[in-house]
Design a protein around this motif. Structure first.
Motif, PDB file in Angstrom:
ATOM      1  N   ILE A  13       0.837  -1.210   0.000  1.00 46.65           N
ATOM      2  CA  ILE A  13       0.000   0.000   0.000  1.00 46.65           C
ATOM      3  C   ILE A  13       0.867   1.254   0.000  1.00 46.65           C
ATOM      4  O   ILE A  13       0.621   2.198  -0.760  1.00 46.65           O
ATOM      5  N   LEU A  14       1.906   1.267   0.839  1.00 52.00           N
ATOM      6  CA  LEU A  14       2.762   2.455   0.937  1.00 52.00           C
ATOM      7  C   LEU A  14       3.601   2.667  -0.310  1.00 52.00           C
ATOM      8  O   LEU A  14       4.097   3.777  -0.534  1.00 52.00           O
ATOM      9  N   SER A  15       3.768   1.623  -1.106  1.00 49.28           N
ATOM     10  CA  SER A  15       4.531   1.806  -2.346  1.00 49.28           C
ATOM     11  C   SER A  15       3.818   2.753  -3.302  1.00 49.28           C
ATOM     12  O   SER A  15       4.448   3.359  -4.166  1.00 49.28           O
ATOM     13  N   LYS A  16       2.509   2.871  -3.158  1.00 51.03           N
ATOM     14  CA  LYS A  16       1.725   3.819  -3.962  1.00 51.03           C
ATOM     15  C   LYS A  16       1.326   5.016  -3.101  1.00 51.03           C
ATOM     16  O   LYS A  16       0.168   5.440  -3.089  1.00 51.03           O
ATOM     17  N   TRP A  17       2.307   5.562  -2.396  1.00 51.08           N
ATOM     18  CA  TRP A  17       2.007   6.685  -1.497  1.00 51.08           C
ATOM     19  C   TRP A  17       1.464   7.887  -2.273  1.00 51.08           C
ATOM     20  O   TRP A  17       0.665   8.656  -1.752  1.00 51.08           O
ATOM     21  N   HIS A  18       1.887   8.038  -3.513  1.00 53.61           N
ATOM     22  CA  HIS A  18       1.390   9.166  -4.299  1.00 53.61           C
ATOM     23  C   HIS A  18      -0.093   8.995  -4.627  1.00 53.61           C
ATOM     24  O   HIS A  18      -0.820   9.975  -4.765  1.00 53.61           O
ATOM     25  N   TRP A  19      -0.535   7.724  -4.745  1.00 55.83           N
ATOM     26  CA  TRP A  19      -1.969   7.494  -4.914  1.00 55.83           C
ATOM     27  C   TRP A  19      -2.730   7.933  -3.662  1.00 55.83           C
ATOM     28  O   TRP A  19      -3.778   8.562  -3.751  1.00 55.83           O
ATOM     29  N   LEU A  20      -2.185   7.563  -2.514  1.00 54.05           N
ATOM     30  CA  LEU A  20      -2.826   7.952  -1.250  1.00 54.05           C
ATOM     31  C   LEU A  20      -2.840   9.461  -1.093  1.00 54.05           C
ATOM     32  O   LEU A  20      -3.816  10.036  -0.586  1.00 54.05           O
ATOM     33  N   LEU A  21      -1.754  10.102  -1.528  1.00 55.87           N
ATOM     34  CA  LEU A  21      -1.698  11.560  -1.426  1.00 55.87           C
ATOM     35  C   LEU A  21      -2.756  12.203  -2.325  1.00 55.87           C
ATOM     36  O   LEU A  21      -3.425  13.160  -1.920  1.00 55.87           O
ATOM     37  N   CYS A  22      -2.905  11.668  -3.522  1.00 57.31           N
ATOM     38  CA  CYS A  22      -3.947  12.195  -4.424  1.00 57.31           C
ATOM     39  C   CYS A  22      -5.344  11.947  -3.853  1.00 57.31           C
ATOM     40  O   CYS A  22      -6.227  12.815  -3.934  1.00 57.31           O
ATOM     41  N   ALA A  23      -5.534  10.752  -3.259  1.00 56.98           N
ATOM     42  CA  ALA A  23      -6.837  10.448  -2.658  1.00 56.98           C
ATOM     43  C   ALA A  23      -7.117  11.373  -1.487  1.00 56.98           C
ATOM     44  O   ALA A  23      -8.251  11.839  -1.288  1.00 56.98           O
ATOM     45  N   LEU A  24      -6.062  11.674  -0.693  1.00 57.52           N
ATOM     46  CA  LEU A  24      -6.237  12.582   0.439  1.00 57.52           C
ATOM     47  C   LEU A  24      -6.591  13.984  -0.041  1.00 57.52           C
ATOM     48  O   LEU A  24      -7.488  14.636   0.522  1.00 57.52           O
ATOM     49  N   ALA A  25      -5.901  14.443  -1.085  1.00 53.45           N
ATOM     50  CA  ALA A  25      -6.223  15.767  -1.637  1.00 53.45           C
ATOM     51  C   ALA A  25      -7.647  15.795  -2.179  1.00 53.45           C
ATOM     52  O   ALA A  25      -8.391  16.765  -1.968  1.00 53.45           O
ATOM     53  N   PHE A  26      -8.041  14.707  -2.846  1.00 51.02           N
ATOM     54  CA  PHE A  26      -9.407  14.629  -3.351  1.00 51.02           C
ATOM     55  C   PHE A  26     -10.416  14.656  -2.207  1.00 51.02           C
ATOM     56  O   PHE A  26     -11.466  15.303  -2.299  1.00 51.02           O
ATOM     57  N   GLY A  27     -10.109  13.963  -1.097  1.00 50.83           N
ATOM     58  CA  GLY A  27     -11.007  13.944   0.044  1.00 50.83           C
ATOM     59  C   GLY A  27     -11.154  15.310   0.680  1.00 50.83           C
ATOM     60  O   GLY A  27     -12.261  15.721   1.046  1.00 50.83           O
ATOM     61  N   LEU A  28     -10.044  16.029   0.835  1.00 49.35           N
ATOM     62  CA  LEU A  28     -10.113  17.364   1.431  1.00 49.35           C
ATOM     63  C   LEU A  28     -10.881  18.332   0.536  1.00 49.35           C
ATOM     64  O   LEU A  28     -11.676  19.148   1.028  1.00 49.35           O
ATOM     65  N   ILE A  29     -10.661  18.236  -0.768  1.00 51.20           N
ATOM     66  CA  ILE A  29     -11.417  19.095  -1.698  1.00 51.20           C
ATOM     67  C   ILE A  29     -12.899  18.743  -1.658  1.00 51.20           C
ATOM     68  O   ILE A  29     -13.765  19.629  -1.648  1.00 51.20           O
ATOM     69  N   SER A  30     -13.203  17.443  -1.600  1.00 54.67           N
ATOM     70  CA  SER A  30     -14.606  17.022  -1.526  1.00 54.67           C
ATOM     71  C   SER A  30     -15.250  17.507  -0.239  1.00 54.67           C
ATOM     72  O   SER A  30     -16.409  17.933  -0.234  1.00 54.67           O
ATOM     73  N   GLY A  31     -14.492  17.455   0.889  1.00 58.40           N
ATOM     74  CA  GLY A  31     -15.024  17.958   2.154  1.00 58.40           C
ATOM     75  C   GLY A  31     -15.305  19.447   2.096  1.00 58.40           C
ATOM     76  O   GLY A  31     -16.328  19.923   2.614  1.00 58.40           O
ATOM     77  N   TYR A  32     -14.394  20.182   1.469  1.00 60.27           N
ATOM     78  CA  TYR A  32     -14.609  21.633   1.333  1.00 60.27           C
ATOM     79  C   TYR A  32     -15.843  21.917   0.483  1.00 60.27           C
ATOM     80  O   TYR A  32     -16.669  22.781   0.837  1.00 60.27           O
ATOM     81  N   LEU A  33     -15.987  21.201  -0.632  1.00 58.43           N
ATOM     82  CA  LEU A  33     -17.159  21.401  -1.491  1.00 58.43           C
ATOM     83  C   LEU A  33     -18.437  20.984  -0.772  1.00 58.43           C
ATOM     84  O   LEU A  33     -19.485  21.615  -0.944  1.00 58.43           O
ATOM     85  N   TYR A  34     -18.351  19.940   0.027  1.00 60.44           N
ATOM     86  CA  TYR A  34     -19.529  19.501   0.791  1.00 60.44           C
ATOM     87  C   TYR A  34     -19.977  20.589   1.759  1.00 60.44           C
ATOM     88  O   TYR A  34     -21.172  20.888   1.874  1.00 60.44           O
ATOM     89  N   LEU A  35     -19.009  21.182   2.459  1.00 65.20           N
ATOM     90  CA  LEU A  35     -19.353  22.267   3.383  1.00 65.20           C
ATOM     91  C   LEU A  35     -19.888  23.479   2.635  1.00 65.20           C
ATOM     92  O   LEU A  35     -20.717  24.240   3.163  1.00 65.20           O
ATOM     93  N   LEU A  36     -19.417  23.654   1.408  1.00 69.65           N
ATOM     94  CA  LEU A  36     -19.859  24.799   0.621  1.00 69.65           C
ATOM     95  C   LEU A  36     -21.264  24.584   0.058  1.00 69.65           C
ATOM     96  O   LEU A  36     -22.064  25.522  -0.012  1.00 69.65           O
TER      97      LEU A  36
END
Length: 788
Positions: free
Chosen positions: A24-47
């Motif tokens: 799983i950690l070998s694709k840390w950049h995937w996790l980073l992209c997923a985390l960025a997507f989650g934070l953006i989705s959370g911001y849009l949800y609050l908006l």
């Protein structure tokens, strides 16, 4: 039938969670992209999602008596044994909620538009709107886009019959639509030109349903306290509405408690009005008789008779009034329309037994109403209460009948006494006798009037003593923070969800991957040994000249992996001085030609004479790698068009000779199956230490089969990321089909990548391994290699 032990090793798989974590950690950049997507989705949800506010209040149910009721000893007729459950239904009733809505003037709501949705601006009312007619219908629009044009004009847009309609109106002008007519009288001074609002004409039924769904009532294990909670996107509306519901409930409760007292007071008031007229009329008659006959006083005997007659007549009329009251009660009890309602108060009823019966009857009616909140009318509990009500009702009616009979007998007795007084009075002079009669009627009427005045006062005091059976502990207050969505919780949830989805995606891609990337995957699928793993080269697979030079670099991982394969070849067909090696694969693109060329060059470095034969007569590219011509090759030799000397080419690499494939023949499979091919190999064995046959892919054509039979050693190439899992089973199938003794697998283009590493731990059953190697001629060598 296939031998059981010829199947692949049985593997007991167990997940190694440390290895899985590394995958799983070998694709840390995937996790980073997923985390960025989650934070953006959370911001849009609050908006996007409007905040939801909740306000709370609490009621305590407690039967209190006012100072007046304690002074008059007024009994409360509204006692309940299970008050909270029944009052929940009262609070949720249409009557209470509708009055609360009307008190807030919620006929029209105003909203402002934002980027995502709309926002209620209650309690602000920028426009004064008067609804002239509103008939609920699906065909009538209920939402209007308002746009101020000037101080006197505005624009109104709405949807009607699937069409967008925009019209201009003047303030005060009637807007007539199907089933809806209203006026916008004026605009607030704060409205500026071009300012826009969304106007919504509320449907009462929809508003009631919305309020009922948002209103939560909870007694919290306490039978005396009820907690109320109301949620809405507008905190001011939620607070005002909840307080209005509380207030309307208290008013409703008080009104219900005062109904019985009001009925008694109204009945007594009717009798009192009649008696007032009678007293006035009798006083006038008495005064007129006194003036016309000049009667100023009467004798003492006449006075005594008059007083006695007045007492008897008063008592007789009092009994008549009591009969009227109990008959009124009897009529109400037998009236089917009032059978489930509380009966009248006990004012005016003097019999203690009847008072007790009526009190119990009222209590049973309340118990039945409470039971119906939980049970059906046909349930045993309700039937038992109905039987008790029927028995008690019969007892009350019997008591009333007995009272009426008793009062009738007493009145008959009083009438006889009155008649005896009339006989005595007949001896008195006529003038005095008539005066006594008139004066007695006046005094009787006056006493009855006083009696009724007293009862009316008692009823009024009882009505004034009625107070609600509950009081507000905490009123609803305006909430400051929303309950949903909470930014901290929202970001936490979206972060965890994105990491979970990212992890699930990585695991899914890894698990659903159909290609081979490591030797563990091969070992789980076949018993054929892996003779070596060739590491990935930095250059393209067919830039072979550069890769051959890299083999001389002893520190190169690629060159070391090729030398390892070369060393392991000594364990296969070790008894033979000259070895023919057939190299094949399942499909093209797995690197068999690449492995053949580099393995041949590696063998030349240890002073071995090597012949590389391009035995793929259909699609060979080895001549490009060695910069030789393909005009004369193996196809021409086998077809008799060229001699061996014509096709045998010395390369620029010392000790390496090469036979190209030649032009593509129409019958490559038949040429390779010919005896001339076998004779060629036998002839060349005397000249070379190693003959490497780069054959066609076995999974696409059958050209390789005769070469596999002729070879001393068969090498099956699997390439990381190209070869599928089922390809690993082909070598074992070839072994069974041709009874091969020396066949091995080479894993090509390997790259040490955590993502493609195996994350399972498996143990082979030992008897499979021992059986496989005991069936081979060179068991000792194979076992040494396996352990290595």
């Amino acid at each position: 039938m296939q031998n059981e032990f010829s199947r692949p090793f049985k593997i007991r798989k167990e997940v190694n969670y440390i290895k899985l974590l590394n995958v799983i950690l070998s694709k840390w950049h995937w996790l980073l992209c997923a985390l960025a997507f989650g934070l953006i989705s959370g911001y849009l949800y609050l908006l996007i999602v409007p905040p939801l506010y909740a306000t709370t209040a609490s009621l305590k149910f407690e039967e209190k008596k006012s100072e007046i009721s304690e002074l008059m000893n007024v009994r409360n007729l509204y006692d309940k044994t299970n008050k909270v459950e029944s009052e929940k239904l009262v609070i949720r009733s249409r009557n209470v909620l509708l009055k609360a809505i009307n008190s807030l003037d919620c006929e029209v709501s105003f909203y402002v538009k934002r980027s995502f949705g709309e926002l209620s601006i209650y309690p602000l009312k920028p426009l004064a709107i008067k609804i002239l007619a509103n008939k609920t219908s699906k065909d009538s629009p209920d939402e209007f886009d308002f746009k101020a044009l000037s101080n006197s004009d505005y624009q109104l847009c709405y949807e009607l019959n699937d069409k967008r309609i925009c019209e201009k109106y003047k303030y005060g002008q009637t807007v007539s639509l199907p089933y809806l007519t209203f006026k916008i009288l004026r605009a607030n001074k704060l409205i500026l030109p071009k300012q826009e609002y969304l106007i919504r004409i509320n449907n009462v039924a929809d508003l009631l349903e919305r309020i009922s769904n948002s209103l939560i009532l909870d007694d919290g294990q306490n039978i005396n306290i009820l907690n109320l909670r109301f949620t809405d996107h507008n905190p001011y509306f939620a607070t005002d509405l909840l307080n209005a519901i509380l207030q309307e409930y208290l008013e409703f409760d008080k009104m219900q408690r005062s109904i019985s007292v009001s009925q008694t007071a109204n009945f007594i008031n009717t009798l009192l009005n009649t008696m007032s007229d009678t007293v006035t009329a009798s006083a006038k008659v008495l005064q007129k008789y006194r003036e016309s006959n000049g009667v100023l006083s009467i004798s003492s005997n006449a006075t005594l008779l008059s007083n006695r007659l007045t007492e008897l007549e008063t008592e007789k009329h009092t009994l008549e009034i009591q009969n009227v009251i109990v008959k009124f009660l009897e009529k109400d009890l037998t009236n089917t329309e009032h059978i489930e309602k509380l009966n009248y108060s006990l004012q005016g009823i003097t019999d203690p037994h009847l008072n007790g019966f009526i009190s119990k009857y009222n209590d049973l009616l309340i118990s039945k109403k409470t039971a119906l909140n939980t049970y059906t009318p046909s349930s045993e509990v309700v039937i038992r209460i109905n039987n008790q009500l029927a028995d008690l009702k019969e007892a009350i009616l019997n008591n009333i009948s007995t009272q009426i009979k008793s009062n009738t007998k007493t009145r008959s007795f009083l009438s006889k006494q009155i008649d005896s007084i009339f006989l005595v009075r007949a001896k008195i002079p006529k003038t005095e006798r008539d005066f006594i009669t008139l004066q007695s009627k006046f005094e009787i009427n006056q006493k009855i009037h006083s009696y009724l005045e007293e009862k009316k006062l008692e009823a009024q005091i009882s009505k004034a003593a009625v107070i609600p059976g509950s009081f507000i502990i905490d009123k609803a207050e305006y909430p400051i923070r929303p309950i949903l969505p909470i930014p901290k919780n929202t970001y936490t949830i979206f972060t965890l969800a994105s990491l979970f989805l990212g992890t699930a995606l990585i695991v899914m891609v890894r698990v659903l991957n159909p290609y081979i990337y490591n030797k563990e995957s091969i070992e789980e699928l076949t018993t054929i040994p892996i003779i070596g793993i060739i590491n990935r080269h930095k250059q393209s697979s067919y830039e072979s000249n550069k890769q051959i030079q890299n083999i001389k670099e002893f520190r190169s991982a690629f060159s070391e992996s090729v030398r390892s394969v070369r060393s392991n070849l000594s364990f296969l067909a070790s008894e033979k001085n000259s070895k023919t090696i057939c190299i094949t694969s399942e499909i093209s693109g797995e690197g068999k030609s690449f492995v053949s060329l580099n393995l041949a060059y590696s063998l030349t470095l240890i002073n071995k004479k090597v012949l590389l034969v391009a035995a793929d007569l259909r699609k060979s590219k080895l001549h490009h790698s060695l910069n030789t011509s393909n005009q004369n090759g193996l196809s021409k030799y086998l077809s008799g068009q060229a001699a061996l000397a014509d096709i045998l080419v010395k390369t620029s690499i010392e000790n390496l000779d090469f036979i190209s494939s030649g032009p593509v023949p129409p019958n490559p499979s038949e040429l390779l199956h010919s005896s001339k091919m076998q004779a060629l190999i036998n002839d060349l064995k005397d000249r070379y230490d190693f003959i490497l046959l780069d054959s066609a892919p076995i999974g696409l054509v059958t050209d390789s089969k005769p070469l596999i039979k002729m070879a001393d050693i068969n090498l099956f190439i699997l390439r990381c990321g190209v070869s599928k899992y089922e390809f690993a089973e082909t070598p074992e199938r070839l072994q069974r089909e041709f009874n091969l003794t020396d066949i091995a697998i080479i894993l090509n283009d390997f790259e040490d990548n955590n993502f493609h590493r195996s994350f399972t731990m498996g143990k082979r059953n030992s008897y499979h391994k021992d059986y496989y190697y005991s069936s081979q001629a060179n068991y000792a060598h194979h076992k040494d290699y396996f352990e290595l």
